[in-house]
Design a protein around this motif. Structure first.
Motif, mmCIF file in Angstrom:
data_model
loop_
_atom_site.group_PDB
_atom_site.id
_atom_site.type_symbol
_atom_site.label_atom_id
_atom_site.label_comp_id
_atom_site.label_asym_id
_atom_site.label_seq_id
_atom_site.Cartn_x
_atom_site.Cartn_y
_atom_site.Cartn_z
ATOM 1 N N LYS A 577 0.801 -1.205 0.125
ATOM 2 C CA LYS A 577 -0.025 -0.025 -0.032
ATOM 3 C C LYS A 577 0.814 1.181 -0.057
ATOM 4 O O LYS A 577 0.516 2.127 -0.662
ATOM 5 C CB LYS A 577 -0.906 -0.160 1.072
ATOM 6 N N GLU A 578 1.976 1.224 0.696
ATOM 7 C CA GLU A 578 2.862 2.521 0.931
ATOM 8 C C GLU A 578 3.930 2.118 0.304
ATOM 9 O O GLU A 578 4.915 1.266 0.645
ATOM 10 C CB GLU A 578 2.936 2.663 2.446
ATOM 11 N N LYS A 579 4.304 3.142 -0.831
ATOM 12 C CA LYS A 579 5.584 2.884 -1.745
ATOM 13 C C LYS A 579 6.434 4.052 -1.068
ATOM 14 O O LYS A 579 6.065 4.991 -0.450
ATOM 15 C CB LYS A 579 5.068 3.207 -3.248
ATOM 16 N N ARG A 580 7.686 3.735 -1.349
ATOM 17 C CA ARG A 580 8.788 4.597 -1.103
ATOM 18 C C ARG A 580 8.504 6.118 -1.868
ATOM 19 O O ARG A 580 8.470 6.072 -3.149
ATOM 20 C CB ARG A 580 10.099 3.991 -1.229
ATOM 21 N N GLU A 581 8.636 6.903 -1.069
ATOM 22 C CA GLU A 581 8.709 8.496 -1.767
ATOM 23 C C GLU A 581 9.485 9.145 -1.010
ATOM 24 O O GLU A 581 10.115 9.136 0.136
ATOM 25 C CB GLU A 581 7.068 8.794 -2.028
ATOM 26 N N THR A 587 11.278 1.984 4.368
ATOM 27 C CA THR A 587 10.123 0.988 4.569
ATOM 28 C C THR A 587 10.575 0.132 5.699
ATOM 29 O O THR A 587 11.661 -0.058 6.145
ATOM 30 C CB THR A 587 10.279 -0.211 3.584
ATOM 31 N N SER A 640 5.691 8.599 10.459
ATOM 32 C CA SER A 640 5.021 8.010 9.357
ATOM 33 C C SER A 640 3.902 8.787 9.146
ATOM 34 O O SER A 640 3.651 9.940 9.640
ATOM 35 C CB SER A 640 4.523 6.471 9.790
ATOM 36 N N ARG A 641 3.104 8.307 8.314
ATOM 37 C CA ARG A 641 1.785 9.266 7.977
ATOM 38 C C ARG A 641 0.722 9.199 8.983
ATOM 39 O O ARG A 641 -0.187 9.999 9.189
ATOM 40 C CB ARG A 641 1.041 8.651 6.716
ATOM 41 N N LEU A 681 0.188 1.051 9.526
ATOM 42 C CA LEU A 681 -1.057 1.260 8.892
ATOM 43 C C LEU A 681 -2.032 0.360 9.100
ATOM 44 O O LEU A 681 -1.763 -0.883 9.142
ATOM 45 C CB LEU A 681 -0.708 1.823 7.300
ATOM 46 N N ASP A 683 -4.392 -0.655 6.679
ATOM 47 C CA ASP A 683 -4.975 -0.893 5.544
ATOM 48 C C ASP A 683 -4.825 -2.431 5.340
ATOM 49 O O ASP A 683 -3.728 -3.005 5.923
ATOM 50 C CB ASP A 683 -4.016 -0.483 4.494
ATOM 51 N N ALA A 696 5.505 -0.088 6.356
ATOM 52 C CA ALA A 696 5.093 1.110 6.726
ATOM 53 C C ALA A 696 6.183 2.072 6.246
ATOM 54 O O ALA A 696 7.345 2.050 6.326
ATOM 55 C CB ALA A 696 4.715 1.479 8.054
ATOM 56 N N GLY A 697 5.738 3.307 5.351
ATOM 57 C CA GLY A 697 6.873 4.004 4.947
ATOM 58 C C GLY A 697 7.016 5.315 5.962
ATOM 59 O O GLY A 697 6.041 5.697 6.826
#
Length: 898
Positions: A577-581, A587, A640-641, A681, A683, A696-697
């Motif tokens: 779900k969470e990609k590296r950005e 990660t 994290s988010r 997360l 999800d 998780a990012g």
């Protein structure tokens, strides 16, 4: 007089037999049961120290009731407690309907406990809102087995580990998570070196030390890997076409799909070499007996069900199932996650491997229970359940034997849900868990060594759990609490009708439950507590009239599907779900430590179990640390988010750049800030509803907190902990742990921008016993630096460092050694903060079973001892063996002198 009671371990799904030594009142020691077929006398470091856990000061002893939000709980009696709970549940159901209440239970419950809760929720309350923390660890494996093979039934046995020719371990640090099985694998490979072991894991763990090949794939790319392996198996002709044609469906669709998963594309996607991929496929395709083992690295994913089915596809394509040494074998995380699935204790299940969404299944169970019907509305899975609590849809929540305020992802929302819920019941053995803070009604439950029933381990083996001693205070067995509450609720909801809960013993519950499995794939109808006592633990299916259990399933190629055929599943690879950005370039992976288990409600009471890893740490690669100019041990902020956490960072060469790792065990009790799951997360996999706890990012940055605090105090550890913990809420960072091999002490580390209020610091010093008596103190108010040490009978019993903590490891070592030397006295009275002789390495316990520290092992290596010599002289590595990989690394790093 010493007595011995045979029972089972309460930790992982291996289901080891234990012999509990006790005097009828206290548990004195624990050893492995040599007659139990799961472990043959072996125990891991956690199981071998069970007698050291369960500090009575951490136990809930009597019911406590809060009569209004914001008020403190007060002691009450059982009748008042359960009458109040029954009235609240009845009123809530009458006003808002049965789905306004919910039950969240645990893979640590016994099968009889599970069954009582399930019957309470569905037959009496009329809701499918009952889910288990097994949702967080095993539900993707459940879906994988059901979709591919027709039933949630691991087809293998532990003996297959020893009989396999090629063993694939995926997403499991088996050496830490299931050590007793790992020892069996080590022994098998030593006996048959030609056996091939492949480990698939983003990290290089202790499990990898045994591997012939380690595939350090990028996190979350398992489905692509399995499809890529199948592509090569097809290309090379390493498949069993006869088995496929006779016993499966759906192969052509899968074959068409995996054509696109060519080696170059898969290797690039997974971050491995093409040669590694081809070698893996060759080992699997040419092996006569291929076995796979997997755990949370596969399951805890938004694509967990697809990962399970893609792995099972490899077994179906090669015909490697239903025979010795072969098959897809999910390793269960909790001691009775399997029993929970058997009794239907997930929101979508019913007893006997039935489905809550299946009308005929509901009718069968309703008729057996003697109720008009079971609820049709789908139940809420764990993540959905706590969302419903937070939004106000669920108004009364019963939590038993689990700690969602530590273990669920996105902890901020979980804590908000527990605050918002009008009525929270927590049925728990340890009042110290994070969740207990939110209990409006706390019910003290019996724990390991105090309760009776059955559990089912990873190989479908049912064992009889026996009580050795009585539970402390007024604590009661879980099934008894549940049935007592249910009978009171019956008088309010269905008066004048015969009770559905007229059980007088757990054996009576088992006798009722087992008939719901008769004729099903998991048929337990021939089992009983008495039979297990007579024949020993047995594997299901065990129909009426059986004399022994079923070692492995599907040997005849017939599967429990509508047409008797297994199914190939063709599902494309989906990225996590969470990609590296740019904002979150790392990660975060979570996992287990060697000596702790889950939220540490039990292991957190034993100082020895902190000896190997004493505090929560974030592990990063050296490259990532250098890029951020971080030093080993430095405090960092992990974002994290969903939240952030302050924690020390640790250089770990087992990680590739771009990845970070943190153990799953640390919650808000031991680490201020809600612990690791404030970052993860919610999800989840659409089929299994299992959350993506493994991916998780995050971003990591340095934190400057110049004022630091360190304390160590022995004696009354749990009581001190409960009083001291709230005083550190105002600190930016605070960490708590235990230390000690022969004596126990509480250890506190904290930091903030500036010195706390003098009154607050004085309160802390008082609770540490450093305010008066034989205390040597030095204080520099200008620098806000202080040091205090309490010395009794020539040894340190308490100490604190405030302002800065350079001497903490040196002082801790002096405490361990039991000495208070002249160097200490000179240092205490001097303005210098650094310890004599410079830096001192903190003591570390490498072998918890035999209580052997790293310093003793290094000294032995210096004297010329090899591994066998260390075992003979020190005893390390002779019990569970979990320390052996680390000792071997020390021998390589610091070779013995000839």
């Amino acid at each position: 007089m010493r007595q011995t009671t045979a029972s089972t371990c309460c930790y992982c799904g291996v289901g080891c037999g234990v012999l509990i030594e006790h005097d009828g009142e206290r548990i004195l020691d624990v050893t492995g049961d040599p007659n139990h077929p799961a472990n043959f006398g072996k125990l891991c470091s956690k199981g071998a120290t069970l007698h050291l856990t369960g500090d009575l000061d951490a136990r809930a002893h009597y019911p406590e009731l809060r009569l209004g939000k914001g008020l403190a709980r007060a002691r009450t009696d059982w009748d008042s407690a359960l009458d109040h709970a029954a009235n609240v549940f009845a009123e809530t159901i009458a006003e808002h309907g049965p789905d306004s209440v919910a039950f969240y239970i645990s893979g640590q419950l016994l099968t009889e406990d599970y069954y009582a809760f399930n019957k309470l929720a569905r037959a009496l309350v009329g809701t499918n809102n009952i889910d288990s923390n097994s949702r967080l660890c095993m539900s993707s494996a459940v879906v994988g087995y059901k979709r591919s093979l027709g039933a949630d039934a691991p087809p293998c046995s532990y003996e297959d580990i020893e009989q396999s020719d090629c063993l694939l371990i995926v997403g499991s640090n088996m050496a830490y998570a299931h050590p007793v099985l790992f020892r069996r694998l080590e022994a098998a490979k030593a006996k048959r070196p030609e056996m091939k072991v492949i480990v698939v894991d983003p990290r290089r763990t202790d499990t990898c030390d045994l591997a012939d090949l380690h595939l350090a794939i990028l996190p979350g790319t398992d489905v692509a890997l399995f499809h890529g392996i199948l592509h090569i198996l097809l290309w090379e002709g390493w498949i069993d076409r006869d088995f496929i044609d006779a016993h499966t469906n759906g192969f052509d669709e899968l074959k068409s799909m995996v054509r696109d998963y060519n080696p170059a594309m898969v290797a690039d996607l997974c971050g491995i070499g093409v040669d590694e991929l081809q070698t893996t496929a060759g080992l699997i395709g040419t092996s006569k007996r291929f076995l796979s083992l997997w755990c949370m690295g596969v399951n805890q994913s938004t694509a967990g069900s697809a990962k399970n089915s893609a792995l099972i596809n490899l077994h179906l394509a090669t015909g490697q199932i239903g025979k010795p040494g072969a098959g897809p074998f999910s390793l269960t995380g909790q001691p009775n996650a399997m029993g929970g699935r058997e009794t239907g204790s997930l929101s979508n299940l019913l007893p006997g491997h039935r489905e809550a969404g299946n009308a005929s299944h509901r009718a069968e169970v309703a008729e057996y229970w003697g109720v008009p019907a079971l609820p049709e509305a789908p139940g809420l899975s764990a993540i959905e359940l706590f969302d419903a609590v937070r939004s106000g849809k669920v108004k009364a929540l019963w939590i038993a034997c689990t700690n969602p305020a530590q273990s669920m992802p996105d902890q901020q929302k979980v804590h908000e849900a527990l605050v918002a819920c009008p009525f929270v019941v927590v049925q728990e053995a340890f009042f110290t868990t994070e969740t207990c803070r939110y209990a409006d009604l706390l019910l003290p439950a019996a724990s390991w060594g105090e309760k009776e029933g059955t559990v089912t381990n990873s190989e479908r083996r049912v064992s009889h759990v026996r009580a050795a001693i009585d539970a402390p205070g007024e604590a009661r067995a879980d099934w008894a609490i549940t049935c007592d509450f249910a009978r009171r609720l019956e008088t309010l909801m269905r008066p004048s009708q015969a009770s559905l809960f007229a059980f007088d013993a757990p054996s009576a519950i088992f006798e009722e439950y087992k008939l719901l499995t008769a004729g099903r794939d998991l048929d337990l109808s021939g089992l009983s507590h008495e039979l297990i006592d007579r024949l020993g633990p047995q594997q299901w299916p065990f129909p009426t009239g059986s004399t022994h259990g079923t070692t492995r399933l599907y040997g005849d190629g017939v599967f429990p599907t509508d047409n008797g055929r297994a199914r190939f599943l063709a599902e494309q690879y989906q990225a996590p779900k969470e990609k590296r950005e740019a904002r979150f370039p790392l990660t975060l992976n979570t996992g287990r430590l060697r000596d702790h288990w889950h939220g540490m409600s039990r292991t957190g009471t034993a100082a020895r179990l902190f000896g190997h890893v004493e505090e929560a740490l974030l592990s990063m690669s050296g490259d990532d640390m250098r890029r951020r100019r971080l030093l080993d041990g430095q405090l960092v902020k992990v974002r994290s988010r969903r939240g952030e956490l302050l924690i020390p960072v640790h250089k770990d060469d087992s990680l590739r750049p771009g990845q970070a790792f943190m153990p799953m065990h640390w919650g808000d009790r031991f680490l201020k800030g809600m612990g690791v799951n404030v970052l993860t997360l919610p999800d989840f996999d659409p089929a299994s509803k299992q959350p993506e706890l493994k991916h998780a990012g995050v971003e990591v940055e340095k934190v400057e907190l110049p004022w630091q605090f360190f304390a160590l105090v022995e004696g009354g550890v749990q009581k001190r902990f409960e009083k001291l913990r709230p005083l550190f809420e105002g600190f930016a960072y605070a960490s708590f742990s235990l230390t000690g091999r022969d004596r126990s002490a509480l250890v506190i580390r904290a930091a903030c921008n500036e010195a706390p209020d003098a009154t607050q610091l004085a309160q802390i010093e008082q609770l540490l016993g450093l305010d008066e008596g034989p205390v040597v103190a030095y204080h520099d108010p200008r620098r806000a630096v202080g040091k205090r040490v309490r010395i009794e009978d020539g040894r340190i019993v308490a100490l604190s460092l405030s302002g800065e903590t350079a001497a903490r490891d040196w002082l801790k070592q002096l405490w361990h050694d039991g000495t208070a030397n002249q160097a200490l006295r000179r240092w205490l009275l001097a303005p210098l903060s650094t310890p004599p002789g410079g830096g001192v390495r903190a003591a570390k316990t490498l072998c918890n079973c035999m209580n052997v520290g790293e310093d003793a092992i290094c000294a032995g290596i210096d004297r010329g001892l090899d591994l066998n010599g260390l075992k003979r002289e020190l005893g390390c590595g002779t019990s569970c063996g979990s320390c052996v990989p680390e000792i071997k690394r020390l021998l390589v790093k610091q070779p013995a002198v000839a």
